[in-house]
Design a protein around this motif. Structure first.
Motif, short mmCIF file in Angstrom:
data_model
loop_
_atom_site.label_atom_id
_atom_site.label_comp_id
_atom_site.label_asym_id
_atom_site.label_seq_id
_atom_site.Cartn_x
_atom_site.Cartn_y
_atom_site.Cartn_z
N SER A 24 0.63 -1.02 -0.06
CA SER A 24 0.13 0.04 -0.29
C SER A 24 0.93 1.12 0.18
CB SER A 24 -0.82 0.07 0.89
OG SER A 24 -1.46 -1.17 0.95
N ALA A 25 2.33 1.04 0.65
CA ALA A 25 2.84 2.33 1.22
C ALA A 25 3.50 2.94 -0.18
CB ALA A 25 4.03 2.21 1.69
N ASP A 26 3.70 1.66 -1.16
CA ASP A 26 4.32 1.95 -2.67
C ASP A 26 3.92 2.59 -3.83
OD1 ASP A 26 6.47 0.98 -2.01
OD2 ASP A 26 6.25 -1.23 -2.08
N LEU A 27 2.27 1.89 -3.32
CA LEU A 27 1.33 2.67 -4.75
C LEU A 27 0.55 3.93 -3.58
CD1 LEU A 27 -1.11 1.79 -6.41
CD2 LEU A 27 -2.34 0.54 -4.72
N TYR A 28 0.69 3.97 -2.86
CA TYR A 28 -0.03 5.48 -2.01
C TYR A 28 1.20 6.73 -2.47
CZ TYR A 28 -3.81 3.55 -0.69
OH TYR A 28 -5.72 3.42 -0.82
N ASP A 31 2.93 6.98 -4.74
CA ASP A 31 2.91 7.27 -5.63
C ASP A 31 1.89 8.18 -6.33
OD1 ASP A 31 5.49 6.44 -6.77
OD2 ASP A 31 4.53 3.87 -6.92
N ARG A 32 0.64 7.98 -5.78
CA ARG A 32 -0.83 8.34 -5.99
C ARG A 32 -0.62 9.41 -4.82
NH1 ARG A 32 -4.59 3.43 -7.64
NH2 ARG A 32 -3.56 2.65 -9.29
N LEU A 33 -0.97 8.70 -4.17
CA LEU A 33 -1.38 10.23 -2.94
C LEU A 33 0.05 11.15 -2.24
CD1 LEU A 33 -3.98 8.12 -0.93
CD2 LEU A 33 -4.09 9.47 -2.70
N GLY A 34 0.97 10.75 -2.94
CA GLY A 34 2.11 11.84 -2.22
C GLY A 34 1.94 10.98 -0.01
N LEU A 35 2.66 8.90 -0.46
CA LEU A 35 2.22 9.25 1.06
C LEU A 35 3.68 8.61 1.16
CD1 LEU A 35 0.85 8.26 3.99
CD2 LEU A 35 0.10 5.92 2.27
N GLU A 36 4.68 8.71 2.01
CA GLU A 36 5.71 8.70 2.52
C GLU A 36 5.44 7.31 4.83
OE1 GLU A 36 10.58 9.57 3.84
OE2 GLU A 36 9.18 11.17 3.47
N ILE A 37 6.39 6.63 4.19
CA ILE A 37 6.04 5.79 5.42
C ILE A 37 7.29 5.54 6.04
CG2 ILE A 37 5.00 3.35 6.11
CD1 ILE A 37 2.99 3.21 4.33
N ASP A 85 8.31 0.92 17.40
CA ASP A 85 7.84 -0.20 16.84
C ASP A 85 6.64 0.56 15.54
OD1 ASP A 85 9.32 -2.61 16.85
OD2 ASP A 85 8.69 -3.56 18.08
N LYS A 86 6.80 1.95 16.11
CA LYS A 86 5.56 2.19 14.78
C LYS A 86 5.91 2.74 13.80
CE LYS A 86 3.73 4.51 19.29
NZ LYS A 86 3.01 6.30 19.97
N LEU A 87 4.79 3.02 13.16
CA LEU A 87 4.68 3.38 11.71
C LEU A 87 4.34 5.22 11.57
CD1 LEU A 87 3.99 0.36 9.42
CD2 LEU A 87 6.24 0.74 10.13
N GLN A 88 4.83 5.68 10.90
CA GLN A 88 4.82 7.10 10.70
C GLN A 88 4.85 6.93 9.26
OE1 GLN A 88 7.32 10.89 11.09
NE2 GLN A 88 5.96 10.94 13.03
N PHE A 89 3.33 7.60 9.30
CA PHE A 89 2.56 8.02 7.57
C PHE A 89 2.63 9.37 7.39
CE2 PHE A 89 1.15 4.09 8.97
CZ PHE A 89 0.79 3.29 7.61
N ILE A 90 3.13 9.97 6.16
CA ILE A 90 3.66 10.95 5.81
C ILE A 90 2.76 11.02 4.44
CG2 ILE A 90 5.11 12.89 5.77
CD1 ILE A 90 6.89 11.64 7.86
N PHE A 91 1.86 12.57 4.65
CA PHE A 91 1.01 13.21 3.49
C PHE A 91 1.82 14.27 3.19
CE2 PHE A 91 -2.64 10.16 5.49
CZ PHE A 91 -2.31 9.74 4.12
N PRO A 120 3.57 18.29 5.81
CA PRO A 120 3.68 17.36 5.91
C PRO A 120 1.94 17.18 6.62
CG PRO A 120 5.32 18.02 7.87
CD PRO A 120 5.32 19.16 6.25
N PHE A 121 1.63 16.23 6.40
CA PHE A 121 0.66 15.45 7.08
C PHE A 121 0.54 13.95 7.72
CE2 PHE A 121 -0.61 19.45 4.62
CZ PHE A 121 -1.71 20.03 5.68
N MET A 122 0.18 14.19 8.90
CA MET A 122 1.13 13.07 9.50
C MET A 122 0.07 12.49 10.59
SD MET A 122 4.10 14.27 11.17
CE MET A 122 4.90 14.86 10.16
#
Length: 226
Positions: free
Chosen positions: A136-140, A142-148, A154-160, A171-173
Protein backbone atom coordinates in the motif's frame (compact mmCIF):
# COMPACT_ATOMS: atom_id res chain seq x y z
CA UNK A 1 19.68 -85.09 87.76
CA UNK A 2 19.04 -84.04 91.34
CA UNK A 3 16.10 -86.45 91.43
CA UNK A 4 18.41 -89.31 90.41
CA UNK A 5 20.80 -88.43 93.18
CA UNK A 6 17.96 -88.43 95.71
CA UNK A 7 16.78 -91.80 94.48
CA UNK A 8 20.30 -93.15 94.81
CA UNK A 9 20.47 -91.70 98.28
CA UNK A 10 17.22 -93.45 99.29
CA UNK A 11 18.57 -96.68 97.90
CA UNK A 12 21.75 -96.28 99.92
CA UNK A 13 19.69 -95.67 103.09
CA UNK A 14 17.63 -98.77 102.48
CA UNK A 15 20.71 -100.87 101.82
CA UNK A 16 22.27 -99.48 104.95
CA UNK A 17 19.17 -100.23 107.00
CA UNK A 18 18.97 -103.79 105.71
CA UNK A 19 22.61 -104.32 106.40
CA UNK A 20 22.08 -102.84 109.84
CA UNK A 21 19.26 -105.22 110.64
CA UNK A 22 21.27 -108.22 109.45
CA UNK A 23 24.20 -107.25 111.56
CA UNK A 24 22.40 -106.07 114.71
CA UNK A 25 24.04 -108.77 116.68
CA UNK A 26 27.56 -107.92 115.55
CA UNK A 27 30.00 -106.29 117.83
CA UNK A 28 30.02 -102.60 118.66
CA UNK A 29 33.10 -102.18 116.49
CA UNK A 30 31.09 -103.16 113.48
CA UNK A 31 28.45 -100.56 114.48
CA UNK A 32 31.09 -97.90 114.65
CA UNK A 33 32.43 -98.92 111.25
CA UNK A 34 28.99 -98.78 109.75
CA UNK A 35 28.40 -95.35 111.28
CA UNK A 36 31.66 -94.05 109.86
CA UNK A 37 30.85 -95.56 106.48
CA UNK A 38 27.45 -93.88 106.59
CA UNK A 39 29.03 -90.50 107.43
CA UNK A 40 31.53 -90.89 104.64
CA UNK A 41 28.72 -91.75 102.23
CA UNK A 42 26.71 -88.70 103.34
CA UNK A 43 29.76 -86.46 102.98
CA UNK A 44 30.56 -87.75 99.49
CA UNK A 45 26.94 -87.33 98.46
CA UNK A 46 26.87 -83.77 99.79
CA UNK A 47 30.04 -82.89 97.90
CA UNK A 48 28.72 -84.45 94.73
CA UNK A 49 25.38 -82.67 95.15
CA UNK A 50 27.18 -79.33 95.72
CA UNK A 51 29.10 -79.83 92.48
CA UNK A 52 25.87 -80.61 90.64
CA UNK A 53 24.18 -77.53 92.06
CA UNK A 54 27.08 -75.31 90.96
CA UNK A 55 26.86 -76.80 87.48
CA UNK A 56 23.14 -76.10 87.44
CA UNK A 57 23.78 -72.48 88.54
CA UNK A 58 26.31 -72.06 85.72
CA UNK A 59 23.79 -73.47 83.27
CA UNK A 60 21.16 -71.00 84.51
CA UNK A 61 23.63 -68.11 84.23
CA UNK A 62 24.57 -69.19 80.70
CA UNK A 63 20.89 -69.43 79.77
CA UNK A 64 20.17 -65.95 81.14
CA UNK A 65 23.18 -64.51 79.33
CA UNK A 66 22.08 -66.19 76.10
CA UNK A 67 18.57 -64.79 76.63
CA UNK A 68 19.99 -61.30 77.15
CA UNK A 69 22.03 -61.63 73.96
CA UNK A 70 18.90 -62.63 72.06
CA UNK A 71 17.07 -59.59 73.48
CA UNK A 72 19.90 -57.29 72.42
CA UNK A 73 19.97 -58.84 68.97
CA UNK A 74 16.20 -58.49 68.63
CA UNK A 75 16.42 -54.84 69.68
CA UNK A 76 19.18 -54.20 67.14
CA UNK A 77 17.19 -55.97 64.42
CA UNK A 78 14.11 -53.87 65.28
CA UNK A 79 16.14 -50.65 65.07
CA UNK A 80 17.55 -51.67 61.69
CA UNK A 81 14.06 -52.57 60.49
CA UNK A 82 12.72 -49.16 61.56
CA UNK A 83 15.63 -47.38 59.84
CA UNK A 84 15.04 -49.41 56.69
CA UNK A 85 11.31 -48.57 56.68
CA UNK A 86 12.18 -44.90 57.18
CA UNK A 87 14.65 -45.04 54.30
CA UNK A 88 12.07 -46.75 52.06
CA UNK A 89 9.52 -44.03 52.93
CA UNK A 90 12.06 -41.30 52.09
CA UNK A 91 12.90 -42.97 48.78
CA UNK A 92 9.19 -43.24 48.00
CA UNK A 93 8.69 -39.54 48.78
CA UNK A 94 11.66 -38.62 46.58
CA UNK A 95 10.25 -40.76 43.79
CA UNK A 96 6.91 -38.97 44.04
CA UNK A 97 8.71 -35.61 44.01
CA UNK A 98 10.65 -36.62 40.90
CA UNK A 99 7.44 -37.80 39.21
CA UNK A 100 5.68 -34.53 40.09
CA UNK A 101 8.67 -32.50 38.86
CA UNK A 102 8.78 -34.53 35.64
CA UNK A 103 5.06 -33.90 35.08
CA UNK A 104 5.56 -30.17 35.72
CA UNK A 105 8.46 -30.03 33.27
CA UNK A 106 6.36 -31.83 30.67
CA UNK A 107 3.51 -29.35 31.20
CA UNK A 108 5.94 -26.44 30.82
CA UNK A 109 7.33 -27.95 27.62
CA UNK A 110 3.85 -28.34 26.20
CA UNK A 111 2.90 -24.80 27.24
CA UNK A 112 6.12 -23.48 25.70
CA UNK A 113 5.38 -25.35 22.47
CA UNK A 114 1.86 -23.87 22.38
CA UNK A 115 3.14 -20.35 23.02
CA UNK A 116 5.88 -20.82 20.46
CA UNK A 117 3.29 -21.89 17.90
CA UNK A 118 1.07 -18.93 18.84
CA UNK A 119 3.99 -16.51 18.49
CA UNK A 120 5.00 -18.08 15.18
CA UNK A 121 1.45 -17.73 13.89
CA UNK A 122 1.26 -14.12 15.09
CA UNK A 123 4.63 -13.34 13.48
CA UNK A 124 3.46 -14.77 10.18
CA UNK A 125 0.28 -12.70 10.41
CA UNK A 126 2.35 -9.60 11.17
CA UNK A 127 4.62 -10.30 8.24
CA UNK A 128 1.62 -10.57 5.97
CA UNK A 129 0.25 -7.30 7.33
CA UNK A 130 3.59 -5.59 6.86
CA UNK A 131 3.75 -6.85 3.30
CA UNK A 132 0.30 -5.43 2.64
CA UNK A 133 1.30 -2.17 4.28
CA UNK A 134 4.46 -1.97 2.20
CA UNK A 135 2.49 -2.68 -0.94
CA UNK A 136 0.00 0.00 0.00
CA UNK A 137 2.86 2.34 0.83
CA UNK A 138 4.43 1.88 -2.57
CA UNK A 139 1.07 2.42 -4.25
CA UNK A 140 0.10 5.49 -2.27
CA UNK A 141 3.54 7.04 -2.45
CA UNK A 142 3.09 7.39 -6.16
CA UNK A 143 -0.60 8.36 -6.17
CA UNK A 144 -1.10 10.22 -2.89
CA UNK A 145 2.34 11.53 -2.02
CA UNK A 146 2.51 9.19 0.99
CA UNK A 147 5.76 8.27 2.78
CA UNK A 148 5.96 5.62 5.52
CA UNK A 149 8.74 5.60 8.09
CA UNK A 150 9.52 3.23 10.95
CA UNK A 151 10.00 5.15 14.20
CA UNK A 152 10.41 4.38 17.92
CA UNK A 153 8.35 1.70 19.67
CA UNK A 154 7.81 -0.37 16.51
CA UNK A 155 5.53 2.35 15.19
CA UNK A 156 5.03 3.39 11.59
CA UNK A 157 4.73 7.06 10.72
CA UNK A 158 2.56 7.97 7.72
CA UNK A 159 3.42 11.33 6.10
CA UNK A 160 1.15 12.88 3.43
CA UNK A 161 2.29 15.71 1.16
CA UNK A 162 0.73 17.49 -1.83
CA UNK A 163 -2.38 18.27 0.20
CA UNK A 164 -2.00 22.03 0.69
CA UNK A 165 -1.86 23.66 -2.77
CA UNK A 166 -0.06 26.67 -1.34
CA UNK A 167 2.55 24.52 0.43
CA UNK A 168 2.85 21.16 -1.42
CA UNK A 169 5.73 19.97 0.83
CA UNK A 170 3.79 20.60 4.04
CA UNK A 171 3.56 17.28 5.96
CA UNK A 172 0.33 15.86 7.35
CA UNK A 173 1.09 12.84 9.49
CA UNK A 174 -0.04 10.26 12.00
CA UNK A 175 1.49 7.19 13.69
CA UNK A 176 0.26 3.60 13.68
CA UNK A 177 1.19 0.38 15.48
CA UNK A 178 -0.24 -3.01 16.42
CA UNK A 179 -1.26 -3.32 20.07
CA UNK A 180 -1.12 -6.44 22.26
CA UNK A 181 -4.43 -7.63 20.81
CA UNK A 182 -2.84 -7.34 17.34
CA UNK A 183 -5.29 -4.56 16.37
CA UNK A 184 -4.44 -1.31 14.59
CA UNK A 185 -3.82 1.59 16.98
CA UNK A 186 -3.58 5.14 15.56
CA UNK A 187 -2.03 8.12 17.41
CA UNK A 188 -0.05 11.36 17.13
CA UNK A 189 -1.84 13.01 14.21
CA UNK A 190 -0.48 16.39 13.13
CA UNK A 191 -2.48 18.40 12.55
CA UNK A 192 -4.88 16.84 15.03
CA UNK A 193 -7.87 14.94 13.56
CA UNK A 194 -10.91 14.47 15.77
CA UNK A 195 -12.24 11.77 13.44
CA UNK A 196 -9.12 9.62 13.77
CA UNK A 197 -10.65 7.41 16.49
CA UNK A 198 -13.61 6.70 14.21
CA UNK A 199 -11.29 5.77 11.35
CA UNK A 200 -9.36 3.47 13.68
CA UNK A 201 -12.52 1.59 14.70
CA UNK A 202 -13.55 1.18 11.06
CA UNK A 203 -10.21 -0.29 9.98
CA UNK A 204 -10.28 -2.71 12.92
CA UNK A 205 -13.69 -3.98 11.81
CA UNK A 206 -13.14 -4.05 8.04
CA UNK A 207 -9.37 -4.56 7.85
CA UNK A 208 -9.55 -2.37 4.72
CA UNK A 209 -6.35 -0.40 5.18
CA UNK A 210 -6.49 1.29 1.77
CA UNK A 211 -9.87 2.82 2.58
CA UNK A 212 -8.49 3.91 5.96
CA UNK A 213 -5.58 5.81 4.34
CA UNK A 214 -7.90 7.40 1.79
CA UNK A 215 -10.24 8.60 4.55
CA UNK A 216 -7.35 10.07 6.56
CA UNK A 217 -6.06 11.97 3.50
CA UNK A 218 -9.57 13.26 2.77
CA UNK A 219 -9.85 14.48 6.39
CA UNK A 220 -6.50 16.34 6.15
CA UNK A 221 -7.58 17.82 2.78
CA UNK A 222 -10.91 18.98 4.21
CA UNK A 223 -9.01 20.64 7.05
CA UNK A 224 -6.94 22.67 4.58
CA UNK A 225 -9.88 23.86 2.53
CA UNK A 226 -12.01 24.68 5.55
Amino acid sequence: MVEDELALFDKSINEFWNKFKSTVSDTSCQMVGLRDAYKDSIKAFAEKLSVKLKEEERMVEMFLEYQNQICRQNKLIQEKKENLLKLIAEVKDKKQEVEALTATIQDLKEEYARKKETISTANKANEERLKRLQKSADLYKDRLGLEIRKIYGDKLQFIFTDIDPKHPDRPFMFSLCLNEARDYEVSDSAPYLECLAEFQENVRQTNNFSAFLANVRKAFTAMVYN
